[in-house]
Design an enzyme around this catalytic site. Sequence first.
Site, PDB file in Angstrom:
ATOM      1  CB  THR A 114      -0.894  -0.021   1.258  1.00 40.65           C
ATOM      2  OG1 THR A 114      -1.439   1.274   1.477  1.00 40.65           O
ATOM      3  CG2 THR A 114      -0.103  -0.381   2.520  1.00 40.65           C
ATOM      4  CG  ASP A 115      -1.182   4.992  -0.922  1.00 39.67           C
ATOM      5  OD1 ASP A 115      -1.726   4.356   0.000  1.00 39.67           O
ATOM      6  OD2 ASP A 115      -1.784   5.872  -1.585  1.00 39.67           O
ATOM      7  CD  GLU A 116      -3.515   3.442   4.174  1.00 41.31           C
ATOM      8  OE1 GLU A 116      -3.464   3.447   5.412  1.00 41.31           O
ATOM      9  OE2 GLU A 116      -4.558   3.209   3.537  1.00 41.31           O
ATOM     10  CE1 TYR A 140      -3.277  -2.582   5.715  1.00 42.94           C
ATOM     11  CE2 TYR A 140      -3.293  -0.240   5.202  1.00 42.94           C
ATOM     12  CZ  TYR A 140      -3.288  -1.556   4.786  1.00 42.94           C
ATOM     13  OH  TYR A 140      -3.286  -1.860   3.442  1.00 42.94           O
ATOM     14  CE  LYS A 167       0.151  -4.643   3.042  1.00 46.92           C
ATOM     15  NZ  LYS A 167      -0.185  -5.979   2.495  1.00 46.92           N
TER      16      LYS A 167
HETATM   17  P1  NAD Z   1      -9.478  -7.393   2.407  1.00 47.30           P
HETATM   18  O1  NAD Z   1      -9.430  -7.122   3.861  1.00 47.30           O
HETATM   19  O2  NAD Z   1     -10.735  -7.124   1.647  1.00 47.30           O
HETATM   20  O3  NAD Z   1      -9.104  -8.924   2.123  1.00 47.30           O
HETATM   21  C1  NAD Z   1      -8.080  -9.586   2.782  1.00 47.30           C
HETATM   22  C2  NAD Z   1      -8.257 -11.076   2.531  1.00 47.30           C
HETATM   23  O4  NAD Z   1      -7.175 -11.764   3.172  1.00 47.30           O
HETATM   24  C3  NAD Z   1      -9.548 -11.648   3.112  1.00 47.30           C
HETATM   25  O5  NAD Z   1     -10.155 -12.509   2.189  1.00 47.30           O
HETATM   26  C4  NAD Z   1      -9.096 -12.407   4.341  1.00 47.30           C
HETATM   27  O6  NAD Z   1      -9.923 -13.504   4.670  1.00 47.30           O
HETATM   28  C5  NAD Z   1      -7.692 -12.870   3.905  1.00 47.30           C
HETATM   29  N1  NAD Z   1      -6.792 -13.118   5.039  1.00 47.30           N
HETATM   30  C6  NAD Z   1      -6.588 -12.324   6.120  1.00 47.30           C
HETATM   31  N2  NAD Z   1      -5.696 -12.904   6.939  1.00 47.30           N
HETATM   32  C7  NAD Z   1      -5.308 -14.077   6.359  1.00 47.30           C
HETATM   33  C8  NAD Z   1      -4.404 -15.100   6.714  1.00 47.30           C
HETATM   34  N3  NAD Z   1      -3.710 -15.036   7.859  1.00 47.30           N
HETATM   35  N4  NAD Z   1      -4.271 -16.153   5.883  1.00 47.30           N
HETATM   36  C9  NAD Z   1      -4.992 -16.229   4.732  1.00 47.30           C
HETATM   37  N5  NAD Z   1      -5.860 -15.287   4.344  1.00 47.30           N
HETATM   38  C10 NAD Z   1      -6.013 -14.212   5.155  1.00 47.30           C
HETATM   39  O7  NAD Z   1      -8.259  -6.573   1.795  1.00 47.30           O
HETATM   40  P2  NAD Z   1      -8.087  -5.916   0.365  1.00 47.30           P
HETATM   41  O8  NAD Z   1      -8.609  -4.527   0.416  1.00 47.30           O
HETATM   42  O9  NAD Z   1      -8.561  -6.856  -0.661  1.00 47.30           O
HETATM   43  O10 NAD Z   1      -6.497  -5.799   0.301  1.00 47.30           O
HETATM   44  C11 NAD Z   1      -5.710  -6.864  -0.232  1.00 47.30           C
HETATM   45  C12 NAD Z   1      -4.252  -6.470  -0.137  1.00 47.30           C
HETATM   46  O11 NAD Z   1      -4.029  -5.261  -0.863  1.00 47.30           O
HETATM   47  C13 NAD Z   1      -3.782  -6.194   1.292  1.00 47.30           C
HETATM   48  O12 NAD Z   1      -2.487  -6.719   1.428  1.00 47.30           O
HETATM   49  C14 NAD Z   1      -3.763  -4.679   1.390  1.00 47.30           C
HETATM   50  O13 NAD Z   1      -2.787  -4.237   2.303  1.00 47.30           O
HETATM   51  C15 NAD Z   1      -3.413  -4.299  -0.021  1.00 47.30           C
HETATM   52  N6  NAD Z   1      -3.893  -2.994  -0.479  1.00 47.30           N
HETATM   53  C16 NAD Z   1      -5.208  -2.643  -0.309  1.00 47.30           C
HETATM   54  C17 NAD Z   1      -5.656  -1.420  -0.783  1.00 47.30           C
HETATM   55  C18 NAD Z   1      -7.109  -1.008  -0.670  1.00 47.30           C
HETATM   56  O14 NAD Z   1      -7.455   0.124  -0.999  1.00 47.30           O
HETATM   57  N7  NAD Z   1      -8.015  -1.884  -0.244  1.00 47.30           N
HETATM   58  C19 NAD Z   1      -4.773  -0.550  -1.420  1.00 47.30           C
HETATM   59  C20 NAD Z   1      -3.425  -0.940  -1.573  1.00 47.30           C
HETATM   60  C21 NAD Z   1      -3.016  -2.166  -1.105  1.00 47.30           C
HETATM   61  P1  TYD Z   2     -10.667   4.022   4.347  1.00 49.56           P
HETATM   62  O1  TYD Z   2     -11.612   3.605   3.275  1.00 49.56           O
HETATM   63  O2  TYD Z   2     -10.780   3.396   5.696  1.00 49.56           O
HETATM   64  O3  TYD Z   2      -9.188   3.847   3.745  1.00 49.56           O
HETATM   65  P2  TYD Z   2      -7.759   4.353   4.330  1.00 49.56           P
HETATM   66  O4  TYD Z   2      -7.917   4.803   5.730  1.00 49.56           O
HETATM   67  O5  TYD Z   2      -6.945   3.101   4.216  1.00 49.56           O
HETATM   68  O6  TYD Z   2      -7.319   5.449   3.399  1.00 49.56           O
HETATM   69  O7  TYD Z   2     -10.797   5.595   4.527  1.00 49.56           O
HETATM   70  C1  TYD Z   2     -10.591   6.475   3.446  1.00 49.56           C
HETATM   71  C2  TYD Z   2     -10.670   7.880   3.997  1.00 49.56           C
HETATM   72  O8  TYD Z   2     -12.018   8.119   4.429  1.00 49.56           O
HETATM   73  C3  TYD Z   2      -9.795   8.101   5.209  1.00 49.56           C
HETATM   74  O9  TYD Z   2      -9.253   9.416   5.149  1.00 49.56           O
HETATM   75  C4  TYD Z   2     -10.751   7.974   6.386  1.00 49.56           C
HETATM   76  C5  TYD Z   2     -12.066   8.477   5.818  1.00 49.56           C
HETATM   77  N1  TYD Z   2     -13.293   7.862   6.400  1.00 49.56           N
HETATM   78  C6  TYD Z   2     -14.335   8.690   6.846  1.00 49.56           C
HETATM   79  O10 TYD Z   2     -14.257   9.938   6.786  1.00 49.56           O
HETATM   80  N2  TYD Z   2     -15.446   8.095   7.369  1.00 49.56           N
HETATM   81  C7  TYD Z   2     -15.565   6.742   7.481  1.00 49.56           C
HETATM   82  O11 TYD Z   2     -16.610   6.254   8.013  1.00 49.56           O
HETATM   83  C8  TYD Z   2     -14.511   5.910   6.987  1.00 49.56           C
HETATM   84  C9  TYD Z   2     -14.603   4.411   7.072  1.00 49.56           C
HETATM   85  C10 TYD Z   2     -13.385   6.511   6.440  1.00 49.56           C
END
Ligand code: NAD
Ligand code: TYD
Length: 356
Positions: A133-135, A159, A163
């Site tokens: 992630t960019d975070e 988080y 990561k």
């Molecule tokens: P998500 O929370 O929707 O899904 C995570 C999945 O991993 C779930 O299906 C969960 O059951 C599985 N999981 C969790 N712990 C596990 C374990 N110990 N063993 C096996 N499976 C396990 O997450 P997402 O949003 O789909 O993100 C997927 C990846 O992409 C993550 O690594 C996250 O850090 C990264 N990412 C997410 C975003 C975003 O905006 N959602 C952006 C950049 C990177």
């Molecule tokens: P989120 O979707 O949780 O992603 P991330 O924190 O990983 O960027 O949140 C996106 C942005 O929205 C973040 O700045 C927090 C804000 N946010 C709200 O303002 N209200 C909410 O209920 C949630 C879940 C997030």
Amino acid sequence: MSILVTGGAGFIGCNFVLDWLAQADELVVNLDNLTYAGNLENLASLQDGSKHLFVHGDIGNGELVAGLLAEHRPRAVVNFAAESHVDRSIHGPAAFVETNIVGTFKLLESVRAYWGSLPPEEKSDFRFLHVSTDEVYGSLAADAPAFTEEHRYEPNSPYSASKAASDHLVRAYHHTYGLPVLTTNCSNNYGPYHFPEKLIPLMIVNALSGKPLPVYGDGQQIRDWLYVKDHCSAIRRVLDAGKIGEVYNVGGWNEKPNLDIVHTVCALLDELRPRADGASYAQQISYVTDRPGHDRRYAIDASKLARELGWKPAETFDSGIRKTILWYLDNAEWVEHVQSGSYRDWLAQNYAGRAA
Ligand code: NAD
Ligand code: TYD
């Protein structure tokens, strides 16, 4: 030929698996331990006989992972499995350390042993792609340039710290053991199958059910949004052509303040599913107490991926957000099913203390 995907029942992982199977004739072994965020309904559209093998298990289960690697001999592992929600990491960081750090470490150990046992040609073709992630780069000042791959790691939440630690382990396994790794650091995703605890799907489902739309603080925090299918195409491109040991930032050059996102969601719902009383969904916006340690701005410079591997996103924010909202309107049953008891418990825990 096969690949092993971890976390393929979650939001991005399921989109990746669905897209992969629509484009390639190669078995996907999908290892997921089905936390609250993992949902096999996300994969329900797969036809019987599709090349998808779901395995319920933990990335940290060395014996299970070793068995899967030995049996299926994947040419790549794509690691999506993680705890992924910042707010949950504030309430309960232990699970983030357990899966994102210890789990990734154990997965790397299993993969290192497997990779070490491969004959030379398979060994040199193998890839471990870590999805991050960019975070990990921390928070940007309003006028600072977007994150490049050289930006210092400055994670601010449990988080992002977990990561960041996993990214460092992946890097170390390349430098120390020669494991052929690739890492992608992507901005905020949105799209189908997004669990409604994250901003965009939460706003959609709360709006439609007449609930408040909780905006943290002043709503001027900036995120850089990418349609999930574009993230998936970037991962496929990096897997195909990325240079071993390299990091690629993934993003859509699409920075927006949270409040703009919420207003866009409301305006689209006003058009596509107007409220019975004719008022705008924007009336449901409610400012609530900010997230502790809330990062102010993320922005990704994805020019390395464009320049070196020729990747670019297919969707603009306007086209992607419209598709997303249409998907949620068409999939009310999916939404209803994920709003289980544990989902309601989470809403009570996260929002009860945030007075409007
Ligand atoms: P998500 O929370 O929707 O899904 C995570 C999945 O991993 C779930 O299906 C969960 O059951 C599985 N999981 C969790 N712990 C596990 C374990 N110990 N063993 C096996 N499976 C396990 O997450 P997402 O949003 O789909 O993100 C997927 C990846 O992409 C993550 O690594 C996250 O850090 C990264 N990412 C997410 C975003 C975003 O905006 N959602 C952006 C950049 C990177
Ligand atoms: P989120 O979707 O949780 O992603 P991330 O924190 O990983 O960027 O949140 C996106 C942005 O929205 C973040 O700045 C927090 C804000 N946010 C709200 O303002 N209200 C909410 O209920 C949630 C879940 C997030």
